[in-house]
Motif scaffolding. Structure first.
Motif, short mmCIF file in Angstrom:
data_model
loop_
_atom_site.label_atom_id
_atom_site.label_comp_id
_atom_site.label_asym_id
_atom_site.label_seq_id
_atom_site.Cartn_x
_atom_site.Cartn_y
_atom_site.Cartn_z
N ALA A 142 0.81 -1.22 0.00
CA ALA A 142 0.00 0.00 0.00
C ALA A 142 0.85 1.28 0.00
O ALA A 142 0.60 2.18 -0.81
N PRO A 143 1.86 1.40 0.86
CA PRO A 143 2.71 2.59 0.79
C PRO A 143 3.39 2.75 -0.57
O PRO A 143 3.54 3.88 -1.06
N ALA A 146 0.79 3.82 -3.16
CA ALA A 146 0.35 5.20 -2.91
C ALA A 146 1.28 6.24 -3.54
O ALA A 146 0.92 7.41 -3.65
N ILE A 154 -8.13 1.37 0.97
CA ILE A 154 -7.17 0.27 1.00
C ILE A 154 -7.73 -0.81 1.92
O ILE A 154 -8.08 -0.52 3.07
N LEU A 171 -0.93 0.64 8.85
CA LEU A 171 -1.06 1.53 7.69
C LEU A 171 -1.82 2.80 8.05
O LEU A 171 -1.47 3.89 7.58
N ARG A 172 -2.85 2.66 8.88
CA ARG A 172 -3.57 3.86 9.32
C ARG A 172 -2.65 4.79 10.10
O ARG A 172 -2.73 6.01 9.97
N GLN A 174 0.31 5.25 9.47
CA GLN A 174 1.13 5.94 8.47
C GLN A 174 0.31 6.95 7.67
O GLN A 174 0.83 7.56 6.73
N LEU A 176 -2.55 6.20 5.95
CA LEU A 176 -3.21 5.60 4.79
C LEU A 176 -4.61 5.10 5.17
O LEU A 176 -4.81 4.60 6.27
#
Length: 316
Positions: A142-143, A146, A154, A171-172, A174, A176
């Motif tokens: 995902a990163p 992105a 995502i 991820l959240r 980070q 996202l």
């Protein structure tokens, strides 16, 4: 000889820099002999492993070798299934320049290569991503994606639901927009990009789930025994590979060939052709695209070169 910690290496290999470095590396090319594959122990036994030796050298004076050891039985011992080291040398003198954590290089370059491919093959307006697999590579997809697409949604799915939840939470943190998916079929049907990063040996993705105009990214399997998508996923789709080695190594492709869903001649191209502009990427908004990667030492060398140059530049 330089030997940066894994945390520093992660910082040096940020995805905007790494995706760009891979694009340049595929366009420039390098000498990449076929990898050596060795079975350690008795194949099929819980303690057996596979060791890969992956060398490459370039015209800029760098030579590198990655050694990757894959032990699928390690999960039973609470250990990672993969360990690796990367040695970078001068191609002019053979002198060692640096030793890097091969796991960091492998996982980050794998995710970055997927993002590079998606930049050519996913719809420009792709906004939703499903990542299948919440392991080391899956957590980085995902990163990486992105950096090439504006992602509004995502989802993370894993056979271990708690792993998917932990990955989504990370991820959240980070920044996202990630959440865990519990229904794989529903998540695949809703995604513009489906990226599989697993060690599956039986198909997870079914063709009827894939939407028109979607992009399927298969980066987990790298041996003939491993497969993430059923053969029908390749039928009526435009298919690219990372390198010309993929058709001989990928269980996904070999199964699709055997089932008559794909032929080697119908492959549209590879990352070198995409980066050089000698093969076309996606042609329409409704075209269903597939990218199958098995990894290449060119990506490892490009990553090590990027890290080494930043390290030496910071010392002056």
């Amino acid at each position: 000889m330089l030997q940066p910690e894994a945390a520093l290496l992660r910082d040096l290999l940020s995805f905007p820099l790494l995706v760009s470095a891979l694009r340049d590396a595929f366009a420039a090319g390098a000498t990449v002999p076929l990898r050596h594959t060795h079975t350690i122990g008795e194949a099929g036994q819980p303690d057996a492993g596979i060791s890969l030796l992956m060398p490459a050298w370039d015209a800029e004076g760098f030579y590198g070798v990655k050694i990757v050891n894959i032990y699928e039985g390690n999960a039973a011992h609470g250990l990672p299934g993969l360990h690796s080291t990367y040695m970078l040398y001068s191609a002019r003198t053979g002198a060692p320049l640096a030793m890097f954590d091969g796991n960091e290089i492998t996982s980050r370059r794998t995710a970055a290569a997927a993002a590079l491919a998606a930049d050519y093959l996913a719809r420009p307006d792709a906004r939703s991503l499903l990542v299948v697999g919440a392991g080391r590579v899956g957590s980085l997809v995902a990163p990486a994606m992105a950096t090439v697409r504006q992602l509004d949604r995502i989802e993370i799915w894993d056979i271990d639901a708690s792993a998917a939840a932990r990955c989504a939470q990370a991820l959240r943190e980070q920044g996202l927009p990630a959440s865990a998916a519990t229904d794989l079929e529903h998540a695949v049907r809703a995604a513009d990009i489906v990226s599989c990063a697993t060690l599956a040996t039986s198909p997870l993705i079914h063709a009827e789930w894939l939407a028109a105009g979607s992009h399927l990214d298969l980066i987990g399997s790298f041996t003939p025994r491993m497969t993430e998508a059923e053969p029908a996923c390749f039928a009526n789709a435009s298919v690219w590979v990372d390198t010309d080695e993929a058709p001989a190594k990928s269980g996904d492709l070999l199964n699709a060939f055997a089932a008559g869903c794909l032929t080697p001649e119908s492959l549209r191209g590879n990352l070198t052709g995409l980066a050089r502009g000698t093969c076309a990427g996606r042609q329409s908004a409704t075209e269903r695209t597939v990218f199958k990667a098995v990894g290449t030492a060119l990506e490892d060398l490009a990553s090590a070169r990027l890290a080494y140059r930043q390290l030496t530049a910071s010392q002056h």
